[in-house]
Write an enzyme that holds these catalytic residues in place. Structure first.
Site, PDB file in Angstrom:
ATOM      1  N   LYS A   1      55.302 106.005  51.893  1.00  0.00           N
ATOM      2  CA  LYS A   1      56.329 106.666  51.086  1.00  0.00           C
ATOM      3  C   LYS A   1      57.612 105.495  51.369  1.00  0.00           C
ATOM      4  O   LYS A   1      58.181 105.355  52.152  1.00  0.00           O
ATOM      5  CB  LYS A   1      57.130 107.931  51.642  1.00  0.00           C
ATOM      6  CG  LYS A   1      58.248 108.153  50.456  1.00  0.00           C
ATOM      7  CD  LYS A   1      59.072 109.083  51.004  1.00  0.00           C
ATOM      8  CE  LYS A   1      60.501 108.775  51.556  1.00  0.00           C
ATOM      9  NZ  LYS A   1      61.162 107.948  50.555  1.00  0.00           N
TER      10      LYS A   1
ATOM     11  N   TYR B   1      57.839 118.155  62.399  1.00  0.00           N
ATOM     12  CA  TYR B   1      56.801 118.203  61.414  1.00  0.00           C
ATOM     13  C   TYR B   1      55.426 118.302  61.958  1.00  0.00           C
ATOM     14  O   TYR B   1      54.603 119.323  61.588  1.00  0.00           O
ATOM     15  CB  TYR B   1      57.010 117.072  60.271  1.00  0.00           C
ATOM     16  CG  TYR B   1      58.136 116.899  59.772  1.00  0.00           C
ATOM     17  CD1 TYR B   1      59.198 118.127  59.063  1.00  0.00           C
ATOM     18  CD2 TYR B   1      58.319 115.761  59.003  1.00  0.00           C
ATOM     19  CE1 TYR B   1      60.221 117.831  58.227  1.00  0.00           C
ATOM     20  CE2 TYR B   1      59.678 115.520  58.144  1.00  0.00           C
ATOM     21  CZ  TYR B   1      60.338 116.811  57.766  1.00  0.00           C
ATOM     22  OH  TYR B   1      61.528 116.504  57.121  1.00  0.00           O
TER      23      TYR B   1
ATOM     24  N   GLU C   1      75.210 103.694  65.357  1.00  0.00           N
ATOM     25  CA  GLU C   1      74.516 102.568  64.752  1.00  0.00           C
ATOM     26  C   GLU C   1      75.249 102.233  63.363  1.00  0.00           C
ATOM     27  O   GLU C   1      75.026 103.077  62.386  1.00  0.00           O
ATOM     28  CB  GLU C   1      72.850 102.845  64.359  1.00  0.00           C
ATOM     29  CG  GLU C   1      72.100 101.589  63.999  1.00  0.00           C
ATOM     30  CD  GLU C   1      70.621 101.867  63.688  1.00  0.00           C
ATOM     31  OE1 GLU C   1      70.440 103.145  63.203  1.00  0.00           O
ATOM     32  OE2 GLU C   1      69.881 101.153  63.952  1.00  0.00           O
TER      33      GLU C   1
ATOM     34  N   TRP D   1      64.694 101.152  54.155  1.00  0.00           N
ATOM     35  CA  TRP D   1      64.959 100.267  52.962  1.00  0.00           C
ATOM     36  C   TRP D   1      65.581  98.701  53.581  1.00  0.00           C
ATOM     37  O   TRP D   1      65.850  98.139  52.698  1.00  0.00           O
ATOM     38  CB  TRP D   1      66.329 100.758  52.105  1.00  0.00           C
ATOM     39  CG  TRP D   1      67.229 101.522  52.987  1.00  0.00           C
ATOM     40  CD1 TRP D   1      67.374 102.807  53.219  1.00  0.00           C
ATOM     41  CD2 TRP D   1      68.347 100.866  53.710  1.00  0.00           C
ATOM     42  NE1 TRP D   1      68.803 103.055  54.075  1.00  0.00           N
ATOM     43  CE2 TRP D   1      69.148 102.062  54.228  1.00  0.00           C
ATOM     44  CE3 TRP D   1      68.903  99.622  53.925  1.00  0.00           C
ATOM     45  CZ2 TRP D   1      70.450 101.748  54.973  1.00  0.00           C
ATOM     46  CZ3 TRP D   1      70.033  99.324  54.632  1.00  0.00           C
ATOM     47  CH2 TRP D   1      70.688 100.544  55.371  1.00  0.00           C
TER      48      TRP D   1
ATOM     49  N   CYS E   1      67.680  97.421  62.781  1.00  0.00           N
ATOM     50  CA  CYS E   1      67.680  98.201  63.975  1.00  0.00           C
ATOM     51  C   CYS E   1      67.789  97.384  65.187  1.00  0.00           C
ATOM     52  O   CYS E   1      68.271  97.814  66.329  1.00  0.00           O
ATOM     53  CB  CYS E   1      66.287  98.896  64.117  1.00  0.00           C
ATOM     54  SG  CYS E   1      64.960  98.123  64.053  1.00  0.00           S
TER      55      CYS E   1
ATOM     56  N   GLU F   1      59.732 104.540  65.109  1.00  0.00           N
ATOM     57  CA  GLU F   1      60.742 103.255  65.402  1.00  0.00           C
ATOM     58  C   GLU F   1      61.883 103.360  64.923  1.00  0.00           C
ATOM     59  O   GLU F   1      62.101 103.541  63.869  1.00  0.00           O
ATOM     60  CB  GLU F   1      59.869 102.001  64.761  1.00  0.00           C
ATOM     61  CG  GLU F   1      60.344 100.666  65.225  1.00  0.00           C
ATOM     62  CD  GLU F   1      61.502 100.065  64.916  1.00  0.00           C
ATOM     63  OE1 GLU F   1      62.713 100.477  65.367  1.00  0.00           O
ATOM     64  OE2 GLU F   1      61.425  99.315  63.698  1.00  0.00           O
TER      65      GLU F   1
ATOM     66  N   LYS G   1      79.867 103.777  54.326  1.00  0.00           N
ATOM     67  CA  LYS G   1      79.515 104.147  55.629  1.00  0.00           C
ATOM     68  C   LYS G   1      80.224 102.981  56.683  1.00  0.00           C
ATOM     69  O   LYS G   1      81.032 103.117  57.521  1.00  0.00           O
ATOM     70  CB  LYS G   1      78.153 104.757  55.948  1.00  0.00           C
ATOM     71  CG  LYS G   1      77.919 104.565  57.549  1.00  0.00           C
ATOM     72  CD  LYS G   1      76.547 104.893  57.741  1.00  0.00           C
ATOM     73  CE  LYS G   1      76.341 104.413  59.237  1.00  0.00           C
ATOM     74  NZ  LYS G   1      74.853 104.456  59.692  1.00  0.00           N
TER      75      LYS G   1
HETATM   76  N1  NDP Z   1      65.792 101.805  62.474  1.00  0.00           N
HETATM   77  C1  NDP Z   1      65.625 101.244  61.244  1.00  0.00           C
HETATM   78  O1  NDP Z   1      65.085 100.268  60.803  1.00  0.00           O
HETATM   79  C2  NDP Z   1      66.654 102.044  60.119  1.00  0.00           C
HETATM   80  C3  NDP Z   1      67.702 102.629  60.654  1.00  0.00           C
HETATM   81  N2  NDP Z   1      68.437 103.296  59.796  1.00  0.00           N
HETATM   82  C4  NDP Z   1      69.524 104.007  60.090  1.00  0.00           C
HETATM   83  O2  NDP Z   1      69.813 105.301  59.421  1.00  0.00           O
HETATM   84  C5  NDP Z   1      70.928 105.236  58.571  1.00  0.00           C
HETATM   85  C6  NDP Z   1      70.927 106.205  57.449  1.00  0.00           C
HETATM   86  O3  NDP Z   1      69.962 105.597  56.484  1.00  0.00           O
HETATM   87  P1  NDP Z   1      68.940 106.551  55.811  1.00  0.00           P
HETATM   88  O4  NDP Z   1      68.358 105.616  54.548  1.00  0.00           O
HETATM   89  O5  NDP Z   1      69.468 107.691  55.351  1.00  0.00           O
HETATM   90  O6  NDP Z   1      67.802 106.531  56.827  1.00  0.00           O
HETATM   91  P2  NDP Z   1      66.583 107.669  57.021  1.00  0.00           P
HETATM   92  O7  NDP Z   1      66.013 107.577  58.378  1.00  0.00           O
HETATM   93  O8  NDP Z   1      66.763 108.837  56.668  1.00  0.00           O
HETATM   94  O9  NDP Z   1      65.544 107.061  56.012  1.00  0.00           O
HETATM   95  C7  NDP Z   1      64.171 106.344  56.331  1.00  0.00           C
HETATM   96  C8  NDP Z   1      63.093 107.010  55.602  1.00  0.00           C
HETATM   97  O10 NDP Z   1      63.032 108.472  55.656  1.00  0.00           O
HETATM   98  C9  NDP Z   1      63.072 108.993  54.790  1.00  0.00           C
HETATM   99  N3  NDP Z   1      63.717 110.279  54.858  1.00  0.00           N
HETATM  100  C10 NDP Z   1      64.746 110.751  54.937  1.00  0.00           C
HETATM  101  N4  NDP Z   1      64.978 112.241  54.923  1.00  0.00           N
HETATM  102  C11 NDP Z   1      63.656 112.645  55.265  1.00  0.00           C
HETATM  103  C12 NDP Z   1      63.075 113.940  55.603  1.00  0.00           C
HETATM  104  N5  NDP Z   1      64.044 115.039  55.895  1.00  0.00           N
HETATM  105  N6  NDP Z   1      61.955 113.883  55.843  1.00  0.00           N
HETATM  106  C13 NDP Z   1      61.144 112.981  55.653  1.00  0.00           C
HETATM  107  N7  NDP Z   1      61.585 111.920  55.448  1.00  0.00           N
HETATM  108  C14 NDP Z   1      62.763 111.528  55.139  1.00  0.00           C
HETATM  109  C15 NDP Z   1      63.734 108.339  53.517  1.00  0.00           C
HETATM  110  O11 NDP Z   1      63.581 108.718  52.218  1.00  0.00           O
HETATM  111  P3  NDP Z   1      64.862 108.356  51.198  1.00  0.00           P
HETATM  112  O12 NDP Z   1      65.747 107.723  51.884  1.00  0.00           O
HETATM  113  O13 NDP Z   1      64.089 107.710  50.392  1.00  0.00           O
HETATM  114  O14 NDP Z   1      65.248 109.736  50.582  1.00  0.00           O
HETATM  115  C16 NDP Z   1      63.277 106.829  53.903  1.00  0.00           C
HETATM  116  O15 NDP Z   1      62.132 106.492  53.244  1.00  0.00           O
HETATM  117  C17 NDP Z   1      71.248 104.078  58.437  1.00  0.00           C
HETATM  118  O16 NDP Z   1      72.741 103.683  58.365  1.00  0.00           O
HETATM  119  C18 NDP Z   1      70.919 103.309  59.773  1.00  0.00           C
HETATM  120  O17 NDP Z   1      71.685 103.642  60.731  1.00  0.00           O
HETATM  121  C19 NDP Z   1      68.142 103.315  58.378  1.00  0.00           C
HETATM  122  C20 NDP Z   1      66.855 102.683  57.946  1.00  0.00           C
HETATM  123  C21 NDP Z   1      66.235 101.844  58.751  1.00  0.00           C
HETATM  124  C1  LIG Z   2      61.221  88.327  61.650  1.00  0.00           C
HETATM  125  C2  LIG Z   2      61.006  89.755  61.886  1.00  0.00           C
HETATM  126  C3  LIG Z   2      62.272  90.608  61.486  1.00  0.00           C
HETATM  127  C4  LIG Z   2      61.993  91.749  62.450  1.00  0.00           C
HETATM  128  C5  LIG Z   2      63.018  92.537  61.869  1.00  0.00           C
HETATM  129  C6  LIG Z   2      62.927  93.849  62.500  1.00  0.00           C
HETATM  130  C7  LIG Z   2      63.774  95.124  62.194  1.00  0.00           C
HETATM  131  C8  LIG Z   2      63.260  96.095  61.992  1.00  0.00           C
HETATM  132  C9  LIG Z   2      63.863  97.474  61.782  1.00  0.00           C
HETATM  133  O1  LIG Z   2      65.128  97.330  61.470  1.00  0.00           O
HETATM  134  O2  LIG Z   2      63.310  98.512  61.782  1.00  0.00           O
END
Ligand code: NDP
Ligand SMILES: CCCCCC/C=C/C(=O)O
Length: 505
Positions: A192, A256, A398, A168, A303, A268, A353
């Site tokens: 998704k 999975y 994180e 998100w 991230c 990632e 959080k």
């Molecule tokens: N690397 C990055 O860019 C990100 C890191 N995060 C980290 O993760 C923490 C939690 O955020 P969160 O949104 O819960 O992150 P998630 O990793 O859980 O969510 C990312 C995606 O995975 C989906 N997802 C969640 N659970 C499952 C599952 N069991 N099987 C398959 N897909 C799944 C989510 O669906 P849905 O949420 O729609 O149910 C969403 O589309 C954040 O606080 C942050 O620290 C979060 C987002 C991005």
């Molecule tokens: C202009 C580029 C922005 C990149 C942001 C990268 C972040 C990725 C993530 O949180 O997964």
């Protein structure tokens, strides 16, 4: 020319928006087969935006079947690369034409500041879609050096049906990071989006159809991770999954795959990225500005956020003075106001959080350099804690919010050792006037990207991904992203006219 409008103009666009609310499968908006929906709200105001289709495994099956059909009949995979390019460039043009609408939709849905939505998320979408579209018809296959009696071609073929599960924090950007190279390579997709931020992905699918993308090539299935993400990960007919999100959910995708068809998995994941400032760093004010950008942009919901400042003792006081000044200049508030650099946390759960780490920092007795407060149950001030131990949860977790932990070190070697003392390995920055030290640091730090005397995210041309628990299986962006959506095939042709009995014809 600036693309930024006024707050009043953005409010007018917001008031006129119609939000997409159904999944987009086989070229049409469709409700969930169960008829269920979930609400999506503006995290800054709590305003209900719309109810979105809450899809389930049966919708995933339908979308995968349509993506499979679209792949196998060649309507996209066997189109001339030049024609694929034209359609993807059309999409990029349509995004440009609808840029303000998309930027406002993104901001309302996610709480991100509108100026970032315009200048980063939408602009990068346009640029990356063009970049990968242009790449698609410029990649040549190879022949292998197999000697005069054979010709061996090494060709790349699209992987097939690709599942993409998105986070998100950058809804448009992570969408384009996945769909641009995958579509340019000839794959079909089931995507998704995160439940909190599904709107812009749906609108992009609609624009893609308008651009000429054939039915079934790009399907967007809305719903939760459990009901949609897991079925994609476990699906027997999905050839590859690309995922961006938390390390714990990434781990699930490996399971999975193992429990289903051994689909290719690219992950990632999270980061706890070090920003090292050595005693000899020059232009302290610029360094301070970069340190703040690394820690606070996108509210730290990033991230690759530079959330650990590892600073050598000789420069620390001078640097923190300037970092404090810059941190206070980051205005927090209404995401639609272009003056604000930080918007709302994405939802109440995430807000709580992040807020809990403000409490933890204070309770641990760390020095609060600036910030430390939440606002209206929605926003978090840019916050800096000094004196943090690298072993503390503030420096290891994180947090995904605008909280910077300052860790003091006494030497270059200690800085490197602290930088690497994390489960993650996504990004790092090092500030020093000594080129040899900069290069030594870049070599020693176990991270996918190391920036020198600046903070940065790379660009379309550079791979993005992580070492250790920050990534697995490939890289987003650059030509390497394109490679990961293709399989390598060897075609061997024997030039000898050999007959069955071994004689030469
Ligand atoms: N690397 C990055 O860019 C990100 C890191 N995060 C980290 O993760 C923490 C939690 O955020 P969160 O949104 O819960 O992150 P998630 O990793 O859980 O969510 C990312 C995606 O995975 C989906 N997802 C969640 N659970 C499952 C599952 N069991 N099987 C398959 N897909 C799944 C989510 O669906 P849905 O949420 O729609 O149910 C969403 O589309 C954040 O606080 C942050 O620290 C979060 C987002 C991005
Ligand atoms: C202009 C580029 C922005 C990149 C942001 C990268 C972040 C990725 C993530 O949180 O997964």
């Amino acid at each position: 020319m600036s693309n930024i409008l006024t707050l009043q103009e953005y409010e007018a666009i917001a008031a006129s928006l119609t939000f997409p609310s159904m999944s987009f499968i086989d070229g049409a908006f469709r409700p969930a087969k169960s008829g269920k929906t979930f609400a999506t709200t503006n995290p800054a105001t709590g305003q209900h935006l719309t109810d979105i289709a809450a899809c389930g495994p049966e919708d995933v099956d339908f979308a995968v079947a349509k993506a499979r059909q679209a792949f196998d009949d060649g309507r996209w995979s066997k189109l001339h690369p030049n024609e694929r390019k034209e359609i993807l460039i059309n999409l990029s043009k349509l995004v440009k034409r609808n840029r303000h609408e998309l930027a406002v939709m993104e901001s309302l849905d996610s709480g991100k500041p509108i100026s970032d939505c315009e200048n980063i998320d939408v602009d990068e979408f346009i640029h990356l879609m063009n970049w990968h579209a242009e790449l698609g018809d410029k990649i040549y296959d190879q022949t292998a050096p197999v000697g005069p009696d054979a010709v061996s071609m090494i060709v790349r073929e699209p992987v097939g049906v690709v599942g993409a599960v998105l986070p998100w924090n950058f809804p448009l950007l992570m969408l384009v990071w996945k769909i641009a190279p995958a579509l340019a390579a000839g794959c079909t997709m089931v995507v998704k989006p995160a439940a909190q931020t599904s709107l812009t992905a749906l609108r992009i699918a609609e624009l893609a159809a308008e651009a000429g993308l054939p039915k079934g090539v790009l399907n967007i299935v809305t719903g939760s991770g459990a009901e949609v993400g897991e079925p994609i990960g476990l699906h027997q007919d999905v050839d590859m999954v690309t995922f961006t999100g938390s390390t714990s959910t990434g781990r699930r995708f490996l399971r999975y795959s193992a429990d289903s068809n051994m689909k290719k998995v690219v992950l990632e994941l999270g980061g706890k990225n070090p920003c090292i400032v050595l005693d000899d760093a020059e232009d302290i004010d610029y360094v301070a500005q970069q340190v703040c950008a690394a820690a606070f942009w996108n509210m730290g919901e990033n991230c690759s956020a530079g959330s650990r400042l590892i600073v050598q003792s000789g420069i620390k006081d001078k640097l923190l003075e300037r970092v404090k000044v810059h941190a206070r200049s980051w205005k927090v508030g209404n995401p639609l106001d272009p003056q604000n650099a930080l918007g709302a946390m994405v939802d109440k759960g995430h807000f709580s959080k992040v807020e809990s780490y403000l409490t933890k920092g204070k309770e641990a007795g760390y020095t609060l350099v600036t910030g430390g407060e939440s606002i209206d149950g929605t926003y978090i001030q840019p916050t800096i804690f000094d004196g943090v131990q690298n072993s503390d949860e503030l420096a290891q977790d994180e947090i995904f919010g605008p909280i910077l932990s300052v860790i003091t070190v006494n030497s270059f070697d200690e800085a490197l050792s602290v930088a690497n003392d994390t489960d993650y390995g996504l990004a790092a920055s090092v500030f020093t006037a000594n080129t040899k030290k900069a290069l030594r640091a870049a070599q020693a730090i176990k991270a996918g990207t190391v920036t020198v005397n600046c903070f940065g995210e790379g660009d379309a041309t550079t791979p993005f991904g992580g070492y250790k628990q920050s990534g697995f299986g490939g890289r987003d962006n650059s030509i390497h992203a394109h490679d990961q959506y293709t399989e390598l095939k060897t075609i061997w042709i024997d030039l000898n006219d050999t007959t069955v009995d071994g004689s030469i014809d």
